[in-house]
Scaffold this active site. Structure first.
Site, PDB file in Angstrom:
ATOM      1  N   HIS A   1      60.987 -40.395  60.416  1.00 13.26           N
ATOM      2  CA  HIS A   1      62.180 -41.233  60.525  1.00 13.26           C
ATOM      3  C   HIS A   1      63.447 -40.446  60.824  1.00 13.26           C
ATOM      4  O   HIS A   1      64.493 -41.049  61.090  1.00 13.26           O
ATOM      5  CB  HIS A   1      62.365 -42.080  59.266  1.00 13.26           C
ATOM      6  CG  HIS A   1      62.899 -43.444  59.549  1.00 13.26           C
ATOM      7  ND1 HIS A   1      62.837 -44.487  58.651  1.00 13.26           N
ATOM      8  CD2 HIS A   1      63.511 -43.963  60.647  1.00 13.26           C
ATOM      9  CE1 HIS A   1      63.381 -45.574  59.171  1.00 13.26           C
ATOM     10  NE2 HIS A   1      63.804 -45.277  60.383  1.00 13.26           N
TER      11      HIS A   1
ATOM     12  N   ASP B   1      62.698 -50.477  55.429  1.00 14.05           N
ATOM     13  CA  ASP B   1      62.169 -49.229  54.886  1.00 14.05           C
ATOM     14  C   ASP B   1      62.052 -49.354  53.371  1.00 14.05           C
ATOM     15  O   ASP B   1      62.822 -50.086  52.735  1.00 14.05           O
ATOM     16  CB  ASP B   1      63.156 -48.097  55.221  1.00 14.05           C
ATOM     17  CG  ASP B   1      62.541 -46.700  55.171  1.00 14.05           C
ATOM     18  OD1 ASP B   1      61.598 -46.493  54.396  1.00 14.05           O
ATOM     19  OD2 ASP B   1      63.053 -45.816  55.898  1.00 14.05           O
TER      20      ASP B   1
ATOM     21  N   ASP C   1      67.024 -43.356  53.064  1.00  3.97           N
ATOM     22  CA  ASP C   1      67.190 -42.274  54.045  1.00  3.97           C
ATOM     23  C   ASP C   1      68.658 -41.952  54.288  1.00  3.97           C
ATOM     24  O   ASP C   1      69.080 -41.700  55.427  1.00  3.97           O
ATOM     25  CB  ASP C   1      66.503 -42.647  55.371  1.00  3.97           C
ATOM     26  CG  ASP C   1      64.989 -42.733  55.246  1.00  3.97           C
ATOM     27  OD1 ASP C   1      64.455 -42.287  54.224  1.00  3.97           O
ATOM     28  OD2 ASP C   1      64.349 -43.276  56.172  1.00  3.97           O
TER      29      ASP C   1
ATOM     30  N   HIS D   1      63.943 -36.308  57.197  1.00  2.81           N
ATOM     31  CA  HIS D   1      63.634 -37.721  57.399  1.00  2.81           C
ATOM     32  C   HIS D   1      64.201 -38.592  56.277  1.00  2.81           C
ATOM     33  O   HIS D   1      64.206 -39.815  56.402  1.00  2.81           O
ATOM     34  CB  HIS D   1      62.128 -37.953  57.572  1.00  2.81           C
ATOM     35  CG  HIS D   1      61.311 -37.888  56.317  1.00  2.81           C
ATOM     36  ND1 HIS D   1      60.087 -38.507  56.195  1.00  2.81           N
ATOM     37  CD2 HIS D   1      61.525 -37.261  55.127  1.00  2.81           C
ATOM     38  CE1 HIS D   1      59.586 -38.279  54.987  1.00  2.81           C
ATOM     39  NE2 HIS D   1      60.436 -37.521  54.334  1.00  2.81           N
TER      40      HIS D   1
ATOM     41  N   ASP E   1      60.366 -48.494  59.393  1.00  4.61           N
ATOM     42  CA  ASP E   1      59.430 -47.535  58.814  1.00  4.61           C
ATOM     43  C   ASP E   1      58.206 -48.308  58.332  1.00  4.61           C
ATOM     44  O   ASP E   1      58.334 -49.269  57.567  1.00  4.61           O
ATOM     45  CB  ASP E   1      60.099 -46.813  57.646  1.00  4.61           C
ATOM     46  CG  ASP E   1      59.301 -45.620  57.137  1.00  4.61           C
ATOM     47  OD1 ASP E   1      58.064 -45.714  57.074  1.00  4.61           O
ATOM     48  OD2 ASP E   1      59.921 -44.602  56.765  1.00  4.61           O
TER      49      ASP E   1
ATOM     50  N   ASP F   1      56.219 -47.720  56.146  1.00  5.85           N
ATOM     51  CA  ASP F   1      56.051 -47.747  54.694  1.00  5.85           C
ATOM     52  C   ASP F   1      56.865 -48.853  54.026  1.00  5.85           C
ATOM     53  O   ASP F   1      56.802 -49.019  52.799  1.00  5.85           O
ATOM     54  CB  ASP F   1      56.319 -46.381  54.053  1.00  5.85           C
ATOM     55  CG  ASP F   1      57.798 -45.985  54.003  1.00  5.85           C
ATOM     56  OD1 ASP F   1      58.684 -46.844  54.076  1.00  5.85           O
ATOM     57  OD2 ASP F   1      58.062 -44.773  53.865  1.00  5.85           O
TER      58      ASP F   1
ATOM     59  N   GLU G   1      56.637 -43.249  61.175  1.00  3.75           N
ATOM     60  CA  GLU G   1      55.907 -42.797  59.988  1.00  3.75           C
ATOM     61  C   GLU G   1      54.445 -43.264  59.922  1.00  3.75           C
ATOM     62  O   GLU G   1      53.847 -43.273  58.841  1.00  3.75           O
ATOM     63  CB  GLU G   1      56.653 -43.175  58.704  1.00  3.75           C
ATOM     64  CG  GLU G   1      58.047 -42.573  58.583  1.00  3.75           C
ATOM     65  CD  GLU G   1      58.082 -41.077  58.255  1.00  3.75           C
ATOM     66  OE1 GLU G   1      56.993 -40.486  58.069  1.00  3.75           O
ATOM     67  OE2 GLU G   1      59.192 -40.518  58.187  1.00  3.75           O
TER      68      GLU G   1
END
Length: 356
Positions: free
Chosen positions: A122, A145, A149, A162, A253, A255, A298
């Protein structure tokens, strides 16, 4: 000719050729960004290949998009890339790679494409968003996300870049940012009201301080549980586009999803988005008609416990991107104007009796 200028020239040439034969749908530039130096786990550099292998191009073509896949960018590994402040890893390599990506995304958007950057970790978002703002300085960002970040190089606990890209982009944080080697080219291009987070559930103490004290809009998974995803998206668009329509940059992202859906990723966190919530986010962004660029990051094929887990994660990434370009849960349909009729006249009742 430099790599960056040559890439931008190729993008413009492709877009000019496409304009000679008008077709329905979006013109999409796919840019692979196998950036892996922003984090510690190896394998995320194979994410672009996994996402392509899951059928991304074919899915977009089926939606009527014109697709131009420009392959993967080549990122130079800077030798002797020493830690910054004895902690921040690979600053020169990430900074240079981000500059290359910024030029590529800027060229793609200038050529009339919607730019899809497939990563990679990321940290690539700081280059992608920087390049996008060169062409669309008033854009807004939807950041989906599990993580914010938004650590600075001075607050990061891991040293992984990231976990820091947003801090480089925000004007309000520039007095808190040291000058990292490799980042002298980068200028802050967003203000706090330009970004909304969706799906947060693993936020560091310094990040929480930044979100609260700089009045950054975010919706955690608790907020999604409390409000429902429909209300979250309504509030997101009211915040970002309540006064004016403007281009949207989606930075997604994988995740953000629950690890049961996207296991092949580096920093999974329990309690993430369901499939339905993730698709609803993408559907609503598509419905604005203002989507201009996407980062999908990711996906790490080396972290799946099985090939099935890798395929599931990569296929989920394809679903997000395709939904952003019009795939719906009612089905992805071509234009259908009218029902067909029988090619021969109906038999009369007497003819039917004779035939019987």
């Amino acid at each position: 000719m430099s790599l960056r200028s040559g890439f931008a020239r190729l993008l413009r040439k492709q877009a000019d050729a496409a304009l000679q034969v008008p077709k329905p749908g979006h013109s999409v530039a796919l840019v692979g960004a196998p950036l892996s130096r922003g984090q510690k786990r190896r394998g995320v550099e194979h994410g672009p290949g996994a996402i392509r292998g899951a059928g991304l191009t074919q899915r977009l073509l089926g939606l009527g998009c014109r697709v131009y896949d420009f392959g993967d960018l080549n990122f130079t590994q800077v030798p002797n890339d020493e830690l910054y402040n004895n902690l921040v890893k690979y600053p020169r390599s990430v900074g240079l790679a981000s500059q290359v990506l910024a030029d590529a995304v800027s060229g793609a958007v200038a050529a009339g494409h919607s730019c899809v950057t497939i990563g990679g970790d990321h940290s690539l978002a700081l280059g992608a968003i920087s390049g996008h703002t060169r062409q669309c300085p008033h854009l807004c960002v939807i950041w989906v996300d599990a993580h914010a970040d938004i650590n600075t190089p001075l607050t990061t606990q891991s040293g992984n870049l990231h976990g820091q890209p947003v801090s480089f982009l925000l004007r309000e944080l520039q007095d808190k940012m040291p000058q990292l080697p490799g980042f002298s080219w980068l200028k802050p291009c967003l203000s706090a009201p330009d970004i909304v987070y969706i799906g947060l559930r693993d936020v560091d103490p310094a990040e929480y301080y930044i979100l609260k004290n700089y009045d950054i809009q975010y919706f955690s998974m608790r907020d999604i549980d409390r409000l429902g995803i429909q209300k979250v998206m309504e509030k997101t668009f009211e915040h970002l586009m309540g006064r004016r329509q403007r281009p949207v940059h989606l930075s997604f992202d994988i995740d953000a999803f629950d690890p049961s859906l996207a296991p092949a990723t580096g920093t999974p966190v329990l309690g993430g988005l369901t499939y339905r919530e993730g698709m609803y986010i993408a559907e609503e962004i598509h419905n604005t008609g203002m989507l201009s660029a996407i980062d999908l990051v990711e996906v790490n094929p080396l972290l799946g416990a099985s090939q099935e887990e890798v395929k599931a994660t990569a296929s989920l990434a394809v679903d997000v991107i395709a939904t952003c370009f019009g795939q719906t849960r009612e089905g992805a349909h071509t234009v259908f104007d009218e029902l067909p009729t029988p090619s021969s006249p109906d038999e009369s009742e007497s003819e039917e009796q004779v035939r019987i």
